[in-house]
Write a protein that holds these residues in place. Sequence first.
Motif, PDB file in Angstrom:
ATOM      1  N   HIS A   1      44.076  37.646  51.640  1.00 18.64           N
ATOM      2  CA  HIS A   1      43.900  38.704  50.661  1.00 18.64           C
ATOM      3  C   HIS A   1      43.798  38.077  49.278  1.00 18.64           C
ATOM      4  CE1 HIS A   1      44.405  42.036  53.402  1.00 18.64           C
ATOM      5  NE2 HIS A   1      45.363  41.346  53.966  1.00 18.64           N
ATOM      6  N   GLN A   2      42.922  37.089  49.171  1.00 19.69           N
ATOM      7  CA  GLN A   2      42.694  36.434  47.886  1.00 19.69           C
ATOM      8  C   GLN A   2      41.937  37.383  46.961  1.00 19.69           C
ATOM      9  OE1 GLN A   2      43.817  33.391  47.041  1.00 19.69           O
ATOM     10  NE2 GLN A   2      44.848  33.285  48.999  1.00 19.69           N
TER      11      GLN A   2
ATOM     12  N   ARG B   1      34.947  33.320  55.441  1.00 18.19           N
ATOM     13  CA  ARG B   1      36.244  33.657  54.864  1.00 18.19           C
ATOM     14  C   ARG B   1      37.036  34.385  55.938  1.00 18.19           C
ATOM     15  NH1 ARG B   1      36.099  31.551  50.077  1.00 18.19           N
ATOM     16  NH2 ARG B   1      34.216  31.783  48.883  1.00 18.19           N
TER      17      ARG B   1
ATOM     18  N   ASP C   1      39.710  36.961  57.676  1.00 15.95           N
ATOM     19  CA  ASP C   1      40.145  38.338  57.431  1.00 15.95           C
ATOM     20  C   ASP C   1      41.616  38.415  57.063  1.00 15.95           C
ATOM     21  OD1 ASP C   1      38.050  39.794  59.996  1.00 15.95           O
ATOM     22  OD2 ASP C   1      37.661  39.405  57.891  1.00 15.95           O
TER      23      ASP C   1
ATOM     24  N   PHE D   1      40.584  47.294  46.807  1.00 14.47           N
ATOM     25  CA  PHE D   1      39.217  47.247  46.288  1.00 14.47           C
ATOM     26  C   PHE D   1      38.824  48.610  45.716  1.00 14.47           C
ATOM     27  CE2 PHE D   1      34.604  47.324  46.544  1.00 14.47           C
ATOM     28  CZ  PHE D   1      34.290  46.089  45.996  1.00 14.47           C
TER      29      PHE D   1
ATOM     30  N   ARG E   1      39.209  39.008  44.685  1.00 14.19           N
ATOM     31  CA  ARG E   1      37.757  39.004  44.614  1.00 14.19           C
ATOM     32  C   ARG E   1      37.385  39.246  43.165  1.00 14.19           C
ATOM     33  NH1 ARG E   1      39.449  37.861  49.370  1.00 14.19           N
ATOM     34  NH2 ARG E   1      38.181  38.466  51.100  1.00 14.19           N
TER      35      ARG E   1
ATOM     36  N   LYS F   1      41.632  42.426  47.852  1.00 13.95           N
ATOM     37  CA  LYS F   1      40.876  42.984  48.974  1.00 13.95           C
ATOM     38  C   LYS F   1      41.449  44.320  49.432  1.00 13.95           C
ATOM     39  CE  LYS F   1      39.341  41.694  53.610  1.00 13.95           C
ATOM     40  NZ  LYS F   1      39.350  40.628  54.608  1.00 13.95           N
TER      41      LYS F   1
ATOM     42  N   ILE G   1      29.582  41.044  43.442  1.00 14.61           N
ATOM     43  CA  ILE G   1      30.914  40.934  44.016  1.00 14.61           C
ATOM     44  C   ILE G   1      31.032  39.553  44.634  1.00 14.61           C
ATOM     45  CG2 ILE G   1      32.505  41.851  45.739  1.00 14.61           C
ATOM     46  CD1 ILE G   1      30.294  44.387  45.128  1.00 14.61           C
ATOM     47  N   THR G   2      32.050  38.824  44.231  1.00 14.69           N
ATOM     48  CA  THR G   2      32.286  37.486  44.770  1.00 14.69           C
ATOM     49  C   THR G   2      33.570  37.501  45.578  1.00 14.69           C
ATOM     50  OG1 THR G   2      33.521  36.778  42.826  1.00 14.69           O
ATOM     51  CG2 THR G   2      31.144  36.414  42.792  1.00 14.69           C
ATOM     52  N   CYS G   3      33.724  36.528  46.430  1.00 19.92           N
ATOM     53  CA  CYS G   3      34.912  36.439  47.273  1.00 19.92           C
ATOM     54  C   CYS G   3      35.672  35.161  46.969  1.00 19.92           C
ATOM     55  CB  CYS G   3      34.530  36.439  48.747  1.00 19.92           C
ATOM     56  SG  CYS G   3      33.726  37.954  49.267  1.00 19.92           S
TER      57      CYS G   3
END
Length: 85
Positions: free
Chosen positions: A79-80, A74, A76, A46, A82, A43, A63-65
């Motif tokens: 910081h996984q 999700r 904030d 990016f 993406r 994240k 774009i996936t999360c």
Amino acid sequence: MRIRSPDGHPRRRPRGAGDAIEAGRADGSTTFFEVRETQPVDKKDFPTNKVYGKTDRPELRLITCGGPIRGGHRTDDTHQPRGAV
């Protein structure tokens, strides 16, 4: 939207280069895209220009999360990675 592997088998989401994505258009026609690249991104790092920059042809960018969901969203503070396709 339908997604298929290079050998034609249906998939729930794109997994890699060669997967085909079939997308319906507002006029009822269908257009096709082929996955050229997948990239896990953080994240905080990016690649905005790569994902949202201009192209010389029609492109579809997905774009996936990742990360935990709390209260339906999700957080904030996570910081996984993406995934960008």
